[in-house]
Design an enzyme around this catalytic site. Structure first.
Site, PDB file in Angstrom:
ATOM      1  N   TYR A  64       0.837  -1.204   0.000  1.00  0.00           N
ATOM      2  CA  TYR A  64       0.000   0.000   0.000  1.00  0.00           C
ATOM      3  C   TYR A  64       0.872   1.254   0.000  1.00  0.00           C
ATOM      4  O   TYR A  64       2.058   1.241   0.372  1.00  0.00           O
ATOM      5  CB  TYR A  64      -0.906   0.023   1.238  1.00  0.00           C
ATOM      6  CG  TYR A  64      -0.150   0.284   2.521  1.00  0.00           C
ATOM      7  CD1 TYR A  64       0.003   1.592   3.006  1.00  0.00           C
ATOM      8  CD2 TYR A  64       0.453  -0.756   3.216  1.00  0.00           C
ATOM      9  CE1 TYR A  64       0.729   1.835   4.157  1.00  0.00           C
ATOM     10  CE2 TYR A  64       1.176  -0.518   4.354  1.00  0.00           C
ATOM     11  CZ  TYR A  64       1.315   0.788   4.832  1.00  0.00           C
ATOM     12  OH  TYR A  64       2.050   1.034   5.953  1.00  0.00           O
ATOM     13  N   PHE A  74       2.261   9.751   3.441  1.00  0.00           N
ATOM     14  CA  PHE A  74       2.639   9.619   4.848  1.00  0.00           C
ATOM     15  C   PHE A  74       3.156   8.215   5.190  1.00  0.00           C
ATOM     16  O   PHE A  74       3.744   8.013   6.249  1.00  0.00           O
ATOM     17  CB  PHE A  74       1.478   9.997   5.777  1.00  0.00           C
ATOM     18  CG  PHE A  74       0.199   9.225   5.527  1.00  0.00           C
ATOM     19  CD1 PHE A  74       0.013   7.962   6.068  1.00  0.00           C
ATOM     20  CD2 PHE A  74      -0.821   9.786   4.772  1.00  0.00           C
ATOM     21  CE1 PHE A  74      -1.162   7.280   5.853  1.00  0.00           C
ATOM     22  CE2 PHE A  74      -2.004   9.097   4.555  1.00  0.00           C
ATOM     23  CZ  PHE A  74      -2.180   7.824   5.089  1.00  0.00           C
ATOM     24  N   ASP A  75       2.954   7.245   4.293  1.00  0.00           N
ATOM     25  CA  ASP A  75       3.464   5.899   4.589  1.00  0.00           C
ATOM     26  C   ASP A  75       3.389   5.036   3.320  1.00  0.00           C
ATOM     27  O   ASP A  75       2.513   5.237   2.476  1.00  0.00           O
ATOM     28  CB  ASP A  75       2.641   5.237   5.700  1.00  0.00           C
ATOM     29  CG  ASP A  75       3.270   3.945   6.184  1.00  0.00           C
ATOM     30  OD1 ASP A  75       4.505   3.832   6.120  1.00  0.00           O
ATOM     31  OD2 ASP A  75       2.526   3.046   6.611  1.00  0.00           O
ATOM     32  N   ILE A  94      -7.655   0.525  10.502  1.00  0.00           N
ATOM     33  CA  ILE A  94      -8.799   1.433  10.477  1.00  0.00           C
ATOM     34  C   ILE A  94      -9.992   0.778   9.778  1.00  0.00           C
ATOM     35  O   ILE A  94      -9.841  -0.113   8.954  1.00  0.00           O
ATOM     36  CB  ILE A  94      -8.434   2.779   9.797  1.00  0.00           C
ATOM     37  CG1 ILE A  94      -7.956   2.534   8.359  1.00  0.00           C
ATOM     38  CG2 ILE A  94      -7.415   3.540  10.625  1.00  0.00           C
ATOM     39  CD1 ILE A  94      -7.700   3.809   7.574  1.00  0.00           C
ATOM     40  N   TYR A 120      -9.078   8.220  11.083  1.00  0.00           N
ATOM     41  CA  TYR A 120      -8.584   8.609  12.407  1.00  0.00           C
ATOM     42  C   TYR A 120      -9.425   9.685  13.073  1.00  0.00           C
ATOM     43  O   TYR A 120      -9.060  10.205  14.125  1.00  0.00           O
ATOM     44  CB  TYR A 120      -7.121   9.058  12.297  1.00  0.00           C
ATOM     45  CG  TYR A 120      -6.216   7.948  11.818  1.00  0.00           C
ATOM     46  CD1 TYR A 120      -5.751   6.985  12.710  1.00  0.00           C
ATOM     47  CD2 TYR A 120      -5.868   7.831  10.481  1.00  0.00           C
ATOM     48  CE1 TYR A 120      -4.948   5.947  12.280  1.00  0.00           C
ATOM     49  CE2 TYR A 120      -5.061   6.789  10.033  1.00  0.00           C
ATOM     50  CZ  TYR A 120      -4.609   5.852  10.941  1.00  0.00           C
ATOM     51  OH  TYR A 120      -3.814   4.818  10.515  1.00  0.00           O
ATOM     52  N   PHE A 137      -5.617   5.467  -0.031  1.00  0.00           N
ATOM     53  CA  PHE A 137      -4.674   4.358   0.018  1.00  0.00           C
ATOM     54  C   PHE A 137      -4.697   3.622  -1.317  1.00  0.00           C
ATOM     55  O   PHE A 137      -5.756   3.198  -1.787  1.00  0.00           O
ATOM     56  CB  PHE A 137      -5.040   3.373   1.132  1.00  0.00           C
ATOM     57  CG  PHE A 137      -4.682   3.863   2.504  1.00  0.00           C
ATOM     58  CD1 PHE A 137      -3.416   3.654   3.026  1.00  0.00           C
ATOM     59  CD2 PHE A 137      -5.629   4.541   3.273  1.00  0.00           C
ATOM     60  CE1 PHE A 137      -3.096   4.106   4.308  1.00  0.00           C
ATOM     61  CE2 PHE A 137      -5.314   4.986   4.546  1.00  0.00           C
ATOM     62  CZ  PHE A 137      -4.044   4.781   5.072  1.00  0.00           C
TER      63      PHE A 137
END
Length: 570
Positions: A64, A74-75, A94, A120, A137
């Site tokens: 991902y 962010f990731d 999540i 979040y 994502f």
């Protein structure tokens, strides 16, 4: 994901499944659709394989990349070169992930747009994800391992390591061949087998193995987590020469592979003919009644004594017989008609379907009275008896006539069940006569009348009075003044205690043929039965009225004995 950055479960409660709708299973590449009613969206980038999708409890593996809506990354597992694994539907990620990945196929690539409520929320995930952030994502579903709760109580959890073949699964009577390895939670080896065979119903080692096997396909390999109630419970298990000890209340880890199995089934309702398939046959065709079969055959007693062996030696002719012609014992006759070409099977046959209470001197040995016997049968080939749809009109009428004659011979021999089957088959050949000529229709009608009447006689002998009544009614639909049909239907009614209907049929038969001796005799018997029933009714009602009169008398006497009451206001 990074050791210092996980996708934690959102704070909200688990999703409401009633509000969760799966997207169209056939999305097109580039298409975007909503998932559920909470704002989650999915855009398909690459189609996956097959039709299966992961389910709650499955361990999924994904790559991902996570970004904010402005494109800020962010990731990314791709950047780290390590796929991310988690268990679906357990709140480990999540909610948007749990809902979205559940819709993906193996190899599929999609972008999920996840609203804050499924990510979040108001708090965000500082410092990389701000409060109330919508996330995107880019996810590729690499694979998943299914985790199933076999008993629905958490007692045996199954993780599939290798998928099995086809769709069949073993049943209680089947003999399975498995490999397994049993360990304690700390890794201590307790037991191991590179191949053991057992009957599912009888089980092996601990209850979990037989229970799990019934959920597996051929070639399937699984990891089982087994709670004490499906292992060795509170008592545990002491060590033996080839197996380690299991402590009380121990959870076991079992790796189990279903190598193969032999299908075992019962052929008769009374379970007195048992079939074990040793080698699967070809196609779907099986011998029908009247088929000529060619086979290799070994017949044994339970102690292993061979009493017949045919078709196994070089140059020896195969054993041949015609089914449903009483050329072999009933059990073997029935058994062979369940087989396919090329199939090899072992049949265990109780005395009732073998040589009965008398036994029999066979080719190689004596079969004692009341012997259960076994036959290993290899069905090499067979030629089915021609079915009605393969026949022309002349052949159908000829076949029906032949079956009628066979039925007559069986009836005279007192074999009423077999005779009934012959008559039924005869009628089936000529049941549909719309294509027949006038002369052929008359021939067919005469055969139908004769066969149904004879079959009714069989049913009367077998005390199947309702069936006898129906067969006679069929005859009367063709010939309303058929005396035999009226006579036999009256007999069926009499035996079923329906005397009024029996009397109607007898009287009608006598109107048609006043001098018919059999009908007159039956009428005499019927009158006696009616008289007897009337006497019983009179006695019953007489006793009932006597009891009622006695009760009324008691009530009247009691009323007279009551003291006179006066009105106190007088």
């Amino acid at each position: 994901m990074d050791e210092d950055f996980d996708i934690p479960a959102a704070a909200e409660d688990e999703m409401n499944e009633e509000d969760f709708d799966m997207p169209d299973a056939f999305m097109k590449v580039g298409e975007e659709k909503a998932i559920g009613k909470e704002g989650l969206k999915k855009k398909l980038l690459k189609e996956g394989h097959g039709f299966d999708t992961p389910d709650n409890g499955d361990e999924v593996e994904v790559h991902y990349t996570g970004t904010l809506v402005d494109g800020s990354k962010f990731d990314s597992s791709r950047d780290r070169g390590t796929p991310f694994k988690f268990t679906l539907g357990q709140g480990q990620v999540i909610k948007g992930w749990d809902q979205g990945i559940k819709t993906m196929k193996k190899g599929e690539n999609a972008i999920f747009t996840i609203p804050p409520e499924l990510a979040y929320g108001e708090s965000g995930s500082p410092p990389t994800i701000p409060p109330n952030a919508t996330l995107q994502f880019d996810v590729e579903l690499l694979s998943w391992v299914s985790l199933k709760d076999i008993c629905k109580d958490g007692g045996i959890m199954k993780k599939i390591l290798t998928e099995g073949d086809k769709w069949e699964k073993p049943k209680d009577l089947d003999e399975v061949l498995v490999k397994y390895e049993v360990r304690l939670e700390d890794g201590t080896l307790i037991a191991k087998s590179d191949g053991v065979e057992f009957t599912v119903e009888e089980g092996h080692f601990c209850p979990a193995i037989a229970t799990a096997v019934k959920s597996m396909k051929k070639g399937e390999k699984v990891d089982l987590t087994v709670r004490p109630q499906y292992g060795f419970g509170e008592k545990g298990k002491v060590a033996s020469s080839d197996e380690g000890a299991v402590p009380p209340n121990a959870t076991l880890q079992i790796t189990l592979e279903l190598v193969s199995w032999k299908t075992v089934s019962t052929i008769t309702d009374d379970k007195k003919i048992v079939k074990k398939i040793l080698k699967e046959g070809e196609g779907y065709e099986r011998p029908n009644e009247g088929a000529v079969v060619n086979l290799k055959l070994i017949g044994k007693l339970q102690d292993g004594t061979i009493f017949i062996k045919k078709g196994h030696d070089d140059g020896e002719e195969l054993f041949e017989f015609k089914t449903d012609e009483e050329e072999v014992i009933e059990g073997l006759d029935r058994a062979v008609m369940t087989m396919k070409k090329g199939e090899v099977a072992l049949f265990t046959i109780a005395p009732e379907y073998a040589f009965g209470t008398s036994g029999s001197q066979q080719e190689l040995a004596l079969v004692p009275p009341n012997s259960t016997v076994q036959y290993e049968v290899d069905l090499v080939s067979f030629v089915k008896e021609k079915e009605s749809w393969d026949m022309n009109t002349e052949e159908k009428i000829e076949a029906a006539g032949k079956k009628k004659e066979e039925g007559n011979a069986l009836f005279k021999a007192g074999k009423y069940v077999k005779a009934s089957k012959r008559y039924e088959k005869a009628v089936k050949y000529i049941e549909y006569d719309t294509s027949f000529g006038e002369e052929e229709k008359q021939q067919a009608k005469a055969l139908k009348v004769a066969c149904n009447l004879n079959n009714a006689a069989c049913k009367l002998k077998l005390k199947e009075y309702k069936q006898a009544e129906k067969l006679c009614t069929k005859v009367l639909e063709l010939e309303s003044k058929n005396v035999k049909a009226l006579y036999r239907r009256a007999q069926a009614y009499m035996n079923a205690a329906d005397l009024d209907l029996a009397e109607l049929d007898i009287k009608k038969a006598l109107e048609i043929d006043p001098e018919n001796r059999d009908v007159k005799l039956e009428y005499k018997i019927l009158k006696e039965k009616i008289k007897e029933y009337n006497k019983k009714d009179a006695k019953f009602y007489g006793q009932m009225f006597a009891k009622l009169n006695k009760l009324e008398t008691i009530k009247a006497d009691a009323k007279e004995a009551e003291p006179m009451s006066i009105d106190s206001k007088a």
